[in-house]
Design an enzyme around this catalytic site. Sequence first.
Site, PDB file in Angstrom:
ATOM      1  N   SER A   1      48.557  44.436  32.181  1.00  0.00           N
ATOM      2  CA  SER A   1      47.108  44.245  32.031  1.00  0.00           C
ATOM      3  C   SER A   1      46.787  42.759  32.143  1.00  0.00           C
ATOM      4  O   SER A   1      47.674  41.921  32.018  1.00  0.00           O
ATOM      5  CB  SER A   1      46.655  44.732  30.653  1.00  0.00           C
ATOM      6  OG  SER A   1      46.941  43.747  29.672  1.00  0.00           O
ATOM      7  N   ASP A   2      45.537  42.419  32.350  1.00  0.00           N
ATOM      8  CA  ASP A   2      45.154  41.015  32.203  1.00  0.00           C
ATOM      9  C   ASP A   2      45.029  40.722  30.698  1.00  0.00           C
ATOM     10  O   ASP A   2      45.152  41.612  29.851  1.00  0.00           O
ATOM     11  CB  ASP A   2      43.851  40.718  32.968  1.00  0.00           C
ATOM     12  CG  ASP A   2      43.754  39.220  33.323  1.00  0.00           C
ATOM     13  OD1 ASP A   2      44.399  38.391  32.644  1.00  0.00           O
ATOM     14  OD2 ASP A   2      43.026  38.871  34.275  1.00  0.00           O
ATOM     15  N   TRP A   3      44.785  39.470  30.383  1.00  0.00           N
ATOM     16  CA  TRP A   3      44.807  38.956  29.008  1.00  0.00           C
ATOM     17  C   TRP A   3      43.883  39.777  28.090  1.00  0.00           C
ATOM     18  O   TRP A   3      42.656  39.731  28.247  1.00  0.00           O
ATOM     19  CB  TRP A   3      44.382  37.492  29.037  1.00  0.00           C
ATOM     20  CG  TRP A   3      44.476  36.756  27.745  1.00  0.00           C
ATOM     21  CD1 TRP A   3      43.649  36.877  26.669  1.00  0.00           C
ATOM     22  CD2 TRP A   3      45.440  35.757  27.404  1.00  0.00           C
ATOM     23  NE1 TRP A   3      44.038  36.029  25.682  1.00  0.00           N
ATOM     24  CE2 TRP A   3      45.145  35.323  26.100  1.00  0.00           C
ATOM     25  CE3 TRP A   3      46.534  35.182  28.069  1.00  0.00           C
ATOM     26  CZ2 TRP A   3      45.881  34.335  25.444  1.00  0.00           C
ATOM     27  CZ3 TRP A   3      47.264  34.195  27.419  1.00  0.00           C
ATOM     28  CH2 TRP A   3      46.940  33.790  26.127  1.00  0.00           C
TER      29      TRP A   3
END
Length: 739
Positions: free
Chosen positions: A288-290
């Site tokens: 996932s992104d942050w």
Amino acid sequence: MKKSQIAFCALLALCAAGRVHSAPADVEARVEATLARLTFDEKLGQLWQFSGGQPSEAASSDRSKGTLDPKFLEAVSAGRYGSVIGKRGLENYNAIQRAAMDGIGIPLLIGHDMIHSATTTYPIPLALACAWDESLWERTASAIAVETLALGCNWTFTPMLDVALDARWGRIAEGGGCEPLVTGLMGAAMVRGFQGADMSDGFHIAACAKHYVTYGASFGGRDYNAVEMADSTLRDVYLPPFKMAVDAGVATVMPAFHSYNGVPCSMNSYLLRDILRKELGFDGMTISDWSAVRELLNHGVAGNKADAAVLALNAGIDMEMVSDCYVTTLKAAVDSGRVSMKTIDDAVRNVLRVKYRLGLFDRPTLDAAALANAIDPAANRALARECARKSCVLLKNDDGALPLKKGVKVALLGDLAANEWQMLGCWSTRDLSNFANATLLAGLKADGVDVNYVEAYTLTGRVDLAAVEAAACGADIVVAAFGDYWENSGEGNSSAILELKGDQMKVAEKVKSLGKPLVAVVFGGRPMAFPDLAKTADAILMAWNPGGCGGWGLADVLTGLAEPWGRLTVDMPYATGTCPLYYSRTTTGRPAAITANHPFGHRYTSCYNDAPFVALYPFGYGLMYTTVEYSGEKAVVEGDSVAFSADVTNTGAREANELVQVYVRDEVARIARPRRELKGFKRVALRPGETKRVEIKVPVASLGYTVDGRYAVEPGGFSAWIAPDSDSGRNLHFEISAK
Ligand code: NOJ
């Protein structure tokens, strides 16, 4: 959808290399054996990327220094994390991997954003794209890979493959521009550079294709904003670069923050499972992104962390970056049947597969001496200088203002002309000890120019016009820095004003009022709108954020030690209000044309009434210090490909490195199509007076589009242009017949 229905299959024929790594035959068996011995909690640990555990001196500017907290190492040993984010230095890397191997026996992926810089800083990706040079892109990524390992990371969150049509979007700086083919070729070359022929050889790292997918189309150019889009556009424009990266063997993929047609990419099983896994054949790991899994709550699609974890994992996010929804809630989700054990195991398999492919089990620690040996800082600086030279784009050059003539007195103006920090760009190392004093001032001096530097103005502040006048009057020519600071582009830096700020135009007008030639060097991480500067300056060099050796590379071009090489991979707008602006815009029922009587286009055609709807400088454009002419252009269908050819003659007095471009349009299609699309390009070197016949073959299969969920090349007439940019060239015609 079948694979054959993906629009870009034929573009791949243009992408020379195949997969860059072949998994050892026993990888799958080792993955299964490792999975079989893990407890449930250990499995969840593999699915988490932890952001803590920074060294004790993490508060200082260099996060690669300092010692690790023993409690963090204990947690590593216990298998609490599959990965950590951030550079911690090589010794700490080895300490982490030893702790992991002594404990759970599974090494960590240690990732960081080495986008255009680890130690050496290269130009931002948007600038690098303007070099249109696969070898340069691959060499740069390969140099970054070794420096990344030396800083204690084995994984980078690059390349960014977001086709970006809107200059307001600050992240346009991080990718290849508005063109799928260029973005995809650059992405694939970077994957080859980062991962090498064998990712496990101790000198390469895992790459990450991001942000999957359509992030560059966010409404209004506003970062993280929603996207709504036709499936055909997704397939014909936004997916091709990802397909090319997957085919190049990219190890990991990062879904984007935003929602696509209402469904956030972090829980979008259509994008992640149906397309990425089944159609594109990706068998690596997704991350996932942050904190994007927890952000599903903000999107308003998950009521709590448990819902978010279930939605993301079931949709195909293997590893969660930073937020802790998976590790804190998935046990209950399995117990209640909302997530199957198979889904957890498959995600862990994907993580382990990348770790095996990266060779981490067999070589968990890094060899400091071997890496030090492999890094040649002088060679890297030379490469960074070459990148800077090849990335800048000469947009205007009236009356041969450039190259600077030998012996001329130059007045150099503006804060950016003598500011090393401002050469860097949005994802550069902030470690000042790596800087090489490569300002424009230093570069001009090093190239032997008689230069008098006076700051006189800052980009956003007031100008001291008396200082401008005094400096200009004492010189033969003025070189002045314009544009924007790099801190205003990149993530979280969307902008509603792309026009030049402060008193920059007053400087230009003052210099011209004194009758002195003006060379404008424009810095910035995105296309900007500077029609007035384009009228006033004699020459304009688009410098972008040229990196830690930027000033040297720019000076080489300004002085003529190097020929201008860059060509735009975005369109430069006349005004912010014309964005999104891209050469491949769809045809309309009322096409506009700019004429002497209608400088903005005729009313009741598709135009604005107060600014040109076209580009100030179009995609593909860039001047040299010589001129070329095209003649004898031909488009001939030869079986499965179309051969485009032209005689290209260097009509000037200096070497040419012409970038011959091929554009195509389907003349009558079932849906309205782009007015032009790039289908191929070739760089050709020509001595003064020399003519070469240039041929570019384009697969017929790449000339189609997606309609009603099906990709097809339709028989009939096509227009083509073999040209130096996306706005010029003679209109050719060819026919594709039914098979
Ligand atoms: C957020 C950004 O969107 C992404 O590009 C980056 O890789 C991660 N943060 C990690 O820093």
